[in-house]
Motif scaffolding. Structure first.
Motif, PDB file in Angstrom:
ATOM      1  N   ALA A  58       0.806  -1.212   0.000  1.00  0.00           N
ATOM      2  CA  ALA A  58       0.000   0.000   0.000  1.00  0.00           C
ATOM      3  C   ALA A  58       0.846   1.272   0.000  1.00  0.00           C
ATOM      4  CB  ALA A  58      -0.926   0.012   1.216  1.00  0.00           C
ATOM      5  N   PHE A  59       2.072   1.210   0.549  1.00  0.00           N
ATOM      6  CA  PHE A  59       2.880   2.424   0.697  1.00  0.00           C
ATOM      7  C   PHE A  59       4.338   2.039   0.890  1.00  0.00           C
ATOM      8  CE2 PHE A  59       4.230   6.431   2.708  1.00  0.00           C
ATOM      9  CZ  PHE A  59       3.569   7.341   1.902  1.00  0.00           C
ATOM     10  N   CYS A  60       5.243   2.905   0.439  1.00  0.00           N
ATOM     11  CA  CYS A  60       6.684   2.639   0.550  1.00  0.00           C
ATOM     12  C   CYS A  60       7.392   3.855   1.128  1.00  0.00           C
ATOM     13  CB  CYS A  60       7.249   2.306  -0.833  1.00  0.00           C
ATOM     14  SG  CYS A  60       9.025   1.975  -0.826  1.00  0.00           S
ATOM     15  N   VAL A  61       8.326   3.600   2.039  1.00  0.00           N
ATOM     16  CA  VAL A  61       9.150   4.646   2.642  1.00  0.00           C
ATOM     17  C   VAL A  61      10.609   4.285   2.389  1.00  0.00           C
ATOM     18  CG1 VAL A  61       9.807   5.815   4.784  1.00  0.00           C
ATOM     19  CG2 VAL A  61       7.451   5.003   4.478  1.00  0.00           C
ATOM     20  N   LEU A  62      11.358   5.213   1.799  1.00  0.00           N
ATOM     21  CA  LEU A  62      12.797   5.049   1.625  1.00  0.00           C
ATOM     22  C   LEU A  62      13.482   6.011   2.585  1.00  0.00           C
ATOM     23  CD1 LEU A  62      13.116   4.931  -2.268  1.00  0.00           C
ATOM     24  CD2 LEU A  62      13.038   3.027  -0.660  1.00  0.00           C
ATOM     25  N   ALA A  63      14.454   5.518   3.329  1.00  0.00           N
ATOM     26  CA  ALA A  63      15.123   6.352   4.328  1.00  0.00           C
ATOM     27  C   ALA A  63      16.634   6.293   4.152  1.00  0.00           C
ATOM     28  CB  ALA A  63      14.746   5.882   5.733  1.00  0.00           C
ATOM     29  N   ALA A  64      17.253   7.465   4.225  1.00  0.00           N
ATOM     30  CA  ALA A  64      18.706   7.542   4.130  1.00  0.00           C
ATOM     31  C   ALA A  64      19.182   8.760   4.905  1.00  0.00           C
ATOM     32  CB  ALA A  64      19.143   7.647   2.680  1.00  0.00           C
ATOM     33  N   ASP A  65      20.243   8.577   5.684  1.00  0.00           N
ATOM     34  CA  ASP A  65      20.887   9.687   6.371  1.00  0.00           C
ATOM     35  C   ASP A  65      21.847  10.364   5.404  1.00  0.00           C
ATOM     36  OD1 ASP A  65      19.690   9.411   8.905  1.00  0.00           O
ATOM     37  OD2 ASP A  65      21.111   7.822   9.459  1.00  0.00           O
ATOM     38  N   GLN A  66      22.440  11.452   5.850  1.00  0.00           N
ATOM     39  CA  GLN A  66      23.393  12.196   5.022  1.00  0.00           C
ATOM     40  C   GLN A  66      24.540  11.296   4.565  1.00  0.00           C
ATOM     41  OE1 GLN A  66      22.634  15.330   4.314  1.00  0.00           O
ATOM     42  NE2 GLN A  66      24.384  15.645   2.971  1.00  0.00           N
ATOM     43  N   GLU A  67      25.054  10.452   5.468  1.00  0.00           N
ATOM     44  CA  GLU A  67      26.186   9.596   5.100  1.00  0.00           C
ATOM     45  C   GLU A  67      25.786   8.476   4.137  1.00  0.00           C
ATOM     46  OE1 GLU A  67      24.714   8.535   9.236  1.00  0.00           O
ATOM     47  OE2 GLU A  67      25.584  10.347   8.387  1.00  0.00           O
ATOM     48  N   ASP A  68      24.494   8.140   4.088  1.00  0.00           N
ATOM     49  CA  ASP A  68      24.020   7.112   3.158  1.00  0.00           C
ATOM     50  C   ASP A  68      23.950   7.615   1.724  1.00  0.00           C
ATOM     51  OD1 ASP A  68      23.654   5.162   5.135  1.00  0.00           O
ATOM     52  OD2 ASP A  68      21.639   5.903   5.592  1.00  0.00           O
TER      53      ASP A  68
END
Length: 159
Positions: A58-68
């Motif tokens: 139903a939904f997707c979240v992509l997460a990344a920090d500055q170093e990623d």
């Protein structure tokens, strides 16, 4: 009811308030989905699920920090996941704070170990008629973002 009718009834909040509302809605959706067992975390686990049962996502979240941001392999995974989500009409957002996401989602329930939170999928539960108001808000937010050519909007999670 059409989208235009909805917009006439409730004017869209501008700028920061709308973004803050989306962050709060995402927080509520993550908590609700985890409670219902409708949350899949991890790039590999998410890719497997999307390959096997894309209609259930139903939904997707992509997460990344500055170093990623410098991690080329992760960025390639993100590009492929984004393409898959667009092809299968799955709304998708980005989050720039993995630590806040970890505070909401927590460690793996099985092992208690920290888990890969670079990709989180919200799936439809087996319950018929499950309508999460937070998911509906996020779907509307994503639709509005696409209307201004922001195909993968970035959301800031609340403190």
């Amino acid at each position: 009811m059409t989208l235009e009718e909805i917009h006439r009834q409730q004017p869209m909040p501008a700028g920061h308030d709308w973004m803050q509302g989306a962050g709060t809605a995402l927080h509520e959706l993550l908590v609700s989905a985890q409670r219902r067992g409708c949350l899949t975390a991890g790039v590999y686990e998410s890719a497997k699920l999307m390959n096997v049962d894309p209609d259930n996502v139903a939904f997707c979240v992509l997460a990344a920090d500055q170093e990623d941001e410098g991690d080329i392999a992760l960025q390639i995974h993100f590009t492929l996941i984004q393409a898959f989500c667009c092809e299968n009409d799955i709304d998708i957002v980005r989050v720039n704070d993995v630590a806040k996401l970890a505070a909401i989602v927590g460690p793996s329930e099985e092992s208690g170990e920290p888990r890969d939170l670079h990709c989180i999928l919200i799936t439809n539960p087996n319950e018929e008629g499950w309508k999460d108001p937070a998911l509906e808000k996020l779907n509307l937010f994503c639709e509005e973002s696409r209307n201004v050519n922001d195909w993968v909007p970035t959301i800031t999670l609340p403190e």
